[in-house]
Design a protein around this motif. Structure first.
Motif, PDB file in Angstrom:
ATOM      1  N   THR A  39       0.795  -1.225   0.000  1.00 12.42           N
ATOM      2  CA  THR A  39       0.000   0.000   0.000  1.00 12.42           C
ATOM      3  C   THR A  39       0.834   1.285   0.000  1.00 12.42           C
ATOM      4  O   THR A  39       0.632   2.173  -0.828  1.00 12.42           O
TER       5      THR A  39
ATOM      6  N   GLY B 174      -7.892  -5.849   4.205  1.00 12.32           N
ATOM      7  CA  GLY B 174      -7.715  -4.498   3.689  1.00 12.32           C
ATOM      8  C   GLY B 174      -8.583  -3.513   4.418  1.00 12.32           C
ATOM      9  O   GLY B 174      -9.090  -3.797   5.512  1.00 12.32           O
ATOM     10  N   GLY B 175      -8.744  -2.346   3.808  1.00  9.69           N
ATOM     11  CA  GLY B 175      -9.562  -1.328   4.429  1.00  9.69           C
ATOM     12  C   GLY B 175      -9.284   0.038   3.855  1.00  9.69           C
ATOM     13  O   GLY B 175      -8.515   0.200   2.901  1.00  9.69           O
TER      14      GLY B 175
HETATM   15  P1  HAM Z   1      -1.849  -7.621   5.780  1.00 14.95           P
HETATM   16  O1  HAM Z   1      -3.026  -8.078   6.569  1.00 14.95           O
HETATM   17  O2  HAM Z   1      -0.599  -7.347   6.516  1.00 14.95           O
HETATM   18  O3  HAM Z   1      -2.320  -6.333   4.992  1.00 14.95           O
HETATM   19  O4  HAM Z   1      -1.550  -8.673   4.659  1.00 14.95           O
HETATM   20  C1  HAM Z   1      -2.538  -9.074   3.726  1.00 14.95           C
HETATM   21  C2  HAM Z   1      -2.453 -10.567   3.466  1.00 14.95           C
HETATM   22  O5  HAM Z   1      -1.117 -10.926   3.095  1.00 14.95           O
HETATM   23  C3  HAM Z   1      -2.745 -11.437   4.676  1.00 14.95           C
HETATM   24  O6  HAM Z   1      -4.128 -11.618   4.849  1.00 14.95           O
HETATM   25  C4  HAM Z   1      -2.050 -12.736   4.301  1.00 14.95           C
HETATM   26  O7  HAM Z   1      -2.846 -13.500   3.423  1.00 14.95           O
HETATM   27  C5  HAM Z   1      -0.834 -12.248   3.547  1.00 14.95           C
HETATM   28  N1  HAM Z   1       0.351 -12.245   4.437  1.00 14.95           N
HETATM   29  C6  HAM Z   1       0.750 -11.285   5.284  1.00 14.95           C
HETATM   30  N2  HAM Z   1       1.889 -11.637   5.921  1.00 14.95           N
HETATM   31  C7  HAM Z   1       2.231 -12.857   5.457  1.00 14.95           C
HETATM   32  C8  HAM Z   1       3.307 -13.771   5.696  1.00 14.95           C
HETATM   33  N3  HAM Z   1       4.302 -13.485   6.540  1.00 14.95           N
HETATM   34  N4  HAM Z   1       3.324 -14.952   5.017  1.00 14.95           N
HETATM   35  C9  HAM Z   1       2.334 -15.253   4.143  1.00 14.95           C
HETATM   36  N5  HAM Z   1       1.298 -14.433   3.862  1.00 14.95           N
HETATM   37  C10 HAM Z   1       1.245 -13.258   4.505  1.00 14.95           C
HETATM   38  C11 HAM Z   1      -1.528  -5.602   4.158  1.00 14.95           C
HETATM   39  O8  HAM Z   1      -0.443  -5.949   3.769  1.00 14.95           O
HETATM   40  C12 HAM Z   1      -2.193  -4.328   3.661  1.00 14.95           C
HETATM   41  N6  HAM Z   1      -1.227  -3.638   2.790  1.00 14.95           N
HETATM   42  C13 HAM Z   1      -3.491  -4.637   2.953  1.00 14.95           C
HETATM   43  C14 HAM Z   1      -4.135  -3.409   2.392  1.00 14.95           C
HETATM   44  C15 HAM Z   1      -4.117  -3.000   1.130  1.00 14.95           C
HETATM   45  N7  HAM Z   1      -4.808  -2.524   3.104  1.00 14.95           N
HETATM   46  C16 HAM Z   1      -5.211  -1.552   2.301  1.00 14.95           C
HETATM   47  N8  HAM Z   1      -4.772  -1.817   1.092  1.00 14.95           N
END
Ligand code: HAM
Length: 435
Positions: free
Chosen positions: A82, A291-292
């Motif tokens: 993001t 997200g959000g």
């Molecule tokens: P986040 O919840 O940190 O949000 O990550 C989104 C998705 O990435 C998680 O639901 C999971 O499926 C995957 N994920 C995160 N960390 C890992 C990991 N260490 N290993 C495998 N999969 C992982 C975000 O990253 C925000 N940027 C989402 C967003 C976009 N909000 C607004 N726009």
């Protein structure tokens, strides 16, 4: 000396990669259907980009892979998409040229988390950022795209949780109220939460320590039994209306959701709508996408006040969830052109090349192995068709093509083999189709 892939990373071999490509193609096509354009940003960025937006979150504070380049600049492997997308949106003046920019991205992210099933240090996300609107219809559009992408991937049984964290003013009121509630229990909190108390009290909501967690959510076992968790976010009327509109829009789109769950998101930039998609049965790491809305990030990164909302899904988790939902069918593809003796190798080579030029997956033996060994290899490589080119076939201008998938055989004129197979492959070979 032998080496292994670094902890928390994986190599993707051909079979697995085919599933990845299919998912990547399907989400790209879906994003385009919703009017989202792809944007690729570098995998490393200036550390400040993330530090300024999420100073108090674990992702940014503890889990970034940081390094210094030769110019003494502090860089990080991006932990999420993001902030980088917003940086690019501003750097390329999309706020001036596009107004509302609908952006799609896909690529590796890096977090130095403790690896476990479903949690990697290099993982991959696809996601969208819809920048330039405060409208609740756009929240619903982003959620719909997220849900659709999971459906297209073959994920079933996913649960969508939505909540509102309110505007900044609501968050300030809610933080104060939460501090009030926690103040008498300050001594009972873990050391980290005691420091979170002033800096960002909401982080206590997702502390891994059960005592902090319980105190933050103020749950008694009796409340818990009734599933009566209270949201710590106090909403003003405008935020309540916004949240109602998002829910109404989701209902119009026929999307099932649960707005009664209370949860905290692990990044600081959120305001108003937040959501998570979970797939029960996936294990401890069951969030496949999240997200959000983040209505202040653009401004915090030097742009004008701009409403924005987005989501990201973890490819590894989506693929795992899809595998649980539908066992992957093995689809065979391509022709193995076998030769009974080395005298045919030149002609086999010529035909295989012509087949490839016509878009047909074509394989051959270059080692002069027995027919039996060649058949075994064709099977191992997952070829759909096998044909044997010998002297007789050349003389009679006929060749038998065996379809291993349906177990049938048919003869085609040898001089039409390339044409026939190209037609056949176009009709049956869906694995190759992108978009
Ligand atoms: P986040 O919840 O940190 O949000 O990550 C989104 C998705 O990435 C998680 O639901 C999971 O499926 C995957 N994920 C995160 N960390 C890992 C990991 N260490 N290993 C495998 N999969 C992982 C975000 O990253 C925000 N940027 C989402 C967003 C976009 N909000 C607004 N726009």
């Amino acid at each position: 000396m032998t080496f292994q892939a670094p902890r928390g990373t994986v190599d993707l071999l051909a079979d697995e990669l085919r599933r990845w490509e299919a998912l990547e193609c399907s989400v790209r096509a879906l994003a385009a259907r919703y009017g989202y354009q792809e944007l690729r940003t570098p995998i490393f960025e200036e550390a400040g980009l993330f530090l300024r937006v999420g100073e108090t979150t674990d992702i940014v504070q503890k889990e970034m892979f940081t390094f210094t380049d030769r110019g003494e600049r502090t860089l990080v492997l991006r932990p999420e998409g993001t902030s980088a997308i917003v940086r690019a949106y501003l750097e390329h003046n999309l706020h001036k040229t596009q107004g509302h920019a609908r952006l799609f991205y896909l690529g590796p992210m890096f977090r130095a988390e403790r690896p476990q099933a479903g949690r990697f240090r290099q993982f991959h996300q696809y996601g969208v950022e819809s920048i330039g609107s405060h409208s609740p219809w756009v929240d619903a559009e982003v959620i719909a795209l997220c849900v659709d992408s999971l459906k297209a991937a073959g994920v079933t049984g996913a649960e969508l949780w939505i909540a509102s964290m309110g505007c900044r003013a609501d968050q300030a009121r809610s933080a104060e109220a939460l501090r009030e509630r926690l103040r008498p229990h300050l001594a009972e909190l873990c050391e980290e939460c005691r420091s979170r108390f002033e800096k960002n009290v909401f982080r206590i909501l997702d502390c891994k320590n059960p005592r902090c967690h319980r105190l933050a959510w103020q749950t008694t076992s009796e409340q818990e039994a009734r599933g009566a968790l209270q949201s710590p976010f106090l909403l003003c009327q405008a935020c309540r209306d916004h949240f109602e509109m998002v829910q109404a829009a989701l209902r119009l789109a026929g999307i099932t959701f649960d707005a009664t769950k209370v949860f905290a998101r692990g990044l600081d930039y959120y305001t108003r709508t937040v959501f998570e998609v979970k797939v029960p049965g996936l294990g401890a790491q069951d969030a496949v996408a999240a997200g959000g809305r983040y209505d202040h990030l653009v401004e915090e990164l030097g742009g004008p006040p701009t409403g924005a909302v987005g989501f990201a899904a973890g490819l590894e988790r989506v693929l795992k969830a899809a595998q649980i939902s539908v066992p992957t069918a093995t689809t065979r593809r391509g022709l193995y052109l076998a030769s009974p003796d080395a005298a045919q190798t030149a002609e086999v080579f010529r035909l295989v090349h012509a087949l490839r030029e016509q878009g047909v997956v074509a394989l051959m033996d270059a080692e002069g192995r027995s027919l039996k060994a060649q058949f075994r290899e064709a099977d191992k490589l997952g070829c759909r068709w096998v044909a044997v080119l010998g002297e007789t076939e050349r003389q009679q201008n006929r060749i038998a093509v065996k379809d291993l998938q349906v177990g049938q055989q048919r003869e085609v004129p040898l001089d039409r083999l390339v044409e026939e197979m190209a037609r056949e492959a176009r009709a049956t070979d869906h694995q190759n189709v992108c978009g």
